[in-house]
Design an enzyme around this catalytic site. Structure first.
Site, mmCIF file in Angstrom:
data_model
loop_
_atom_site.group_PDB
_atom_site.id
_atom_site.type_symbol
_atom_site.label_atom_id
_atom_site.label_comp_id
_atom_site.label_asym_id
_atom_site.label_seq_id
_atom_site.Cartn_x
_atom_site.Cartn_y
_atom_site.Cartn_z
ATOM 1 N N SER A 64 6.496 26.624 16.013
ATOM 2 C CA SER A 64 6.006 27.126 14.728
ATOM 3 C C SER A 64 4.481 27.222 14.705
ATOM 4 C CB SER A 64 6.439 26.199 13.583
ATOM 5 O OG SER A 64 7.842 26.092 13.528
HETATM 6 N N1 SAH Z 1 10.405 22.506 14.872
HETATM 7 C C1 SAH Z 1 10.269 23.407 15.997
HETATM 8 C C2 SAH Z 1 10.525 24.835 15.573
HETATM 9 C C3 SAH Z 1 11.423 25.510 16.549
HETATM 10 S S1 SAH Z 1 12.066 27.062 16.024
HETATM 11 C C4 SAH Z 1 8.933 23.246 16.683
HETATM 12 O O1 SAH Z 1 8.066 22.560 16.150
HETATM 13 O O2 SAH Z 1 8.759 23.778 17.772
HETATM 14 C C5 SAH Z 1 13.585 26.577 15.255
HETATM 15 C C6 SAH Z 1 14.609 25.888 16.126
HETATM 16 O O3 SAH Z 1 15.803 25.730 15.335
HETATM 17 C C7 SAH Z 1 15.035 26.645 17.370
HETATM 18 O O4 SAH Z 1 14.811 25.857 18.508
HETATM 19 C C8 SAH Z 1 16.530 26.911 17.162
HETATM 20 O O5 SAH Z 1 17.290 26.864 18.355
HETATM 21 C C9 SAH Z 1 16.909 25.792 16.213
HETATM 22 N N2 SAH Z 1 18.116 26.007 15.418
HETATM 23 C C10 SAH Z 1 18.586 27.150 14.839
HETATM 24 N N3 SAH Z 1 19.744 26.927 14.189
HETATM 25 C C11 SAH Z 1 20.043 25.609 14.362
HETATM 26 C C12 SAH Z 1 21.126 24.769 13.946
HETATM 27 N N4 SAH Z 1 22.156 25.225 13.224
HETATM 28 N N5 SAH Z 1 21.083 23.471 14.303
HETATM 29 C C13 SAH Z 1 20.065 22.962 15.039
HETATM 30 N N6 SAH Z 1 19.027 23.710 15.472
HETATM 31 C C14 SAH Z 1 19.004 25.015 15.140
#
Ligand code: SAH
Length: 213
Positions: A64
């Site tokens: 993010s």
């Molecule tokens: N908090 C992260 C943001 C990653 S982007 C950071 O700081 O890097 C969002 C993430 O949510 C992705 O890795 C994606 O695979 C995950 N995601 C999407 N749907 C999800 C679900 N139902 N359960 C768990 N993770 C999920």
């Protein structure tokens, strides 16, 4: 893993940039200052680690944007000892910021490659985030209830099962919207079926999807 003067200097500049965009929560800014974002990034984008942008990580996901991390973390109103569930571990960067604020962090990721890679990385860097491979829509019943729940992917609607796993008096922050754009939504659980809901602007997240992969 190195965190040199140059990287620390770039981080200070990033903090100034985030401040200029309207974040004045000093505790959150300090936590961002304490986490070396470059250690959470894909090597190809290392030199951009301190630009205020989202970048690709494995499995077509993103780390993010720092402003977004600051914004969501501020809304979450984290305190020392708070039990926090994060949905979407991704790179682990947001989880690390939560831990720096003193939270006891549980984080779920649906992509196995990311879960494995990030769990190892957080461990190596000395964080004690509890990582889980699973579907965030289901939450973590054995560890519920949580004081705070943070969703870092775009949810098509407020995930109701997660509201059940939130303590009374607890806060959930979730970007809501089925398309490309989501409304940042903060939910205060005032009682069993009593919620106060606020929206605070549009953001873009990768989608929250069901099923593990
Ligand atoms: N908090 C992260 C943001 C990653 S982007 C950071 O700081 O890097 C969002 C993430 O949510 C992705 O890795 C994606 O695979 C995950 N995601 C999407 N749907 C999800 C679900 N139902 N359960 C768990 N993770 C999920």
């Amino acid at each position: 893993m190195e965190d040199n003067y140059r990287q620390q200097g770039l981080r200070r500049k990033l903090i100034e940039e985030i401040k200029s965009k309207g974040i004045d929560d000093q505790k959150v800014l300090n936590a961002i200052d304490e986490v070396p974002r470059h250690l959470f990034m894909d090597k190809a984008f290392l030199e951009f680690a301190y630009s205020d942008k989202a970048f690709p990580i494995e499995a077509g996901q993103t780390i993010s944007q720092p402003y977004t991390v600051a914004f969501q973390t501020h809304l979450l109103d984290v305190y020392k000892g708070a039990k926090v569930l994060e949905v979407g571990t991704g790179s682990g960067y947001q989880a690390a910021v939560l831990e720096k604020l003193g939270a006891w962090v549980f984080s779920i990721e649906r992509h196995k490659v990311l879960y494995e890679k990030t769990r190892k990385l957080l461990n190596k860097l000395g964080y004690s985030v509890n990582c889980f491979y699973g579907d965030g829509f289901k939450g973590l019943p054995p560890f519920a209830p949580f004081d705070r729940i943070l969703i870092t992917c775009g949810a098509p609607e407020i995930p109701h099962e997660l509201l059940n796993q939130l303590k009374t008096g607890g806060i959930m922050v979730v970007p809501v919207g089925a398309g490309d754009v989501q409304q940042m939504t903060t939910i205060l659980k005032k009682g069993d079926k009593d919620y106060e809901i606020h929206q605070s602007g549009k953001f873009r997240f990768v989608p929250m999807l069901q099923e593990k992969v």
